[in-house]
Design a protein around this motif. Sequence first.
Motif: not given
Length: 331
Positions: A91-97, A100-103, A162-165, A182-184
């Motif tokens: 699965x992908x965990x999408x979030x915006x910064x 811009x969308x990262x996952x 696999x984490x980004x940022x 971790x928050x999720x």
Amino acid sequence: MLLNLLTSISRIAAALIVILGLLWLLLARPSISFKDASKASPQLVDQPALKKHILMLSEELAPRDYTHPDNLNKVANYIADSLRSSGARVSEQLFEVDGVEYKNIIGEYGPPDQEIIVIGAHYDAKGEFPGADDNASGVAGLLEIGRLLAEKELKTRIALVAFTLEEPPFFRSDNMGSAVYARSLAETGAAVKLMIALEMIGYYSEAKGSQDYPMLLLNLYYPRIGNYIAVVDKMLSTQAQRMKTAMAQVIDLPVYSINAPTFIPGVDFSDHLNFWRYGYPAVMVTDTAFYRNRAYHSEADTAARLDYGKMAQVVYGVFDYVLKLSDEIEK
């Protein structure tokens, strides 16, 4: 007079020896491990696959920093495809910064229950540097662990993430991919048995003086030759000691652990810090980064400098320990 002076000096020396001994017990957590040759199978790790993954991330898909989101998405897709091919539930965990969308990419194995073991590695790199050791090596280890897990029947849910940022300017911020993940977990009430951060696991040296430390005191307890893997944990935890002892039973590569306060530079320099924030047990497995690898955050951090035989041993040691954790039944 002289006798009194000698007595005082001897008492001070004895006290110093006791203090240094106590610090050794507190920081290094010495333990005795006996090799179990019947269970040691690091040859199961595919060294050419490790190198292939690292070359892909550090050359074909570089640069991998936040200013190249298209490349980061290509890396994420590569990781997702690799995990999916090993039978993971991906699965992908999408979030915006900043618009811009990262996952994050999550690959799960075993029963989908609340208890979970997390193994994570960040796939972004600093600037336009190749980032072979930092941290394509950790991602390659993650993907190979996934391939090995696919053949096992697990009693505990295991998530390879696999984490980004992770890299600046987001390090220590709520925008780190590991902070989002971790928050999720905390929000859903997941019971994290252990989080293991794979942070630079590919560089080793047999040269004298190749290993540095953030404090001179640590030279008393650890080698000056950078030919080992380290398991890093916070003070008073027993997680690193347990993992070190278990890994040393099945691999030939020396394994050291350290339990240290976070004011010592490097102790919390990876994604495990975000799990500590939520009270989850977490450790970092590392070749000690810039305390050994002089190519850290530079153009010289290439795949050609890495030791794939030693890296394979680390991967197998982590894999074997995770299997042991999965088989543990909570009382």
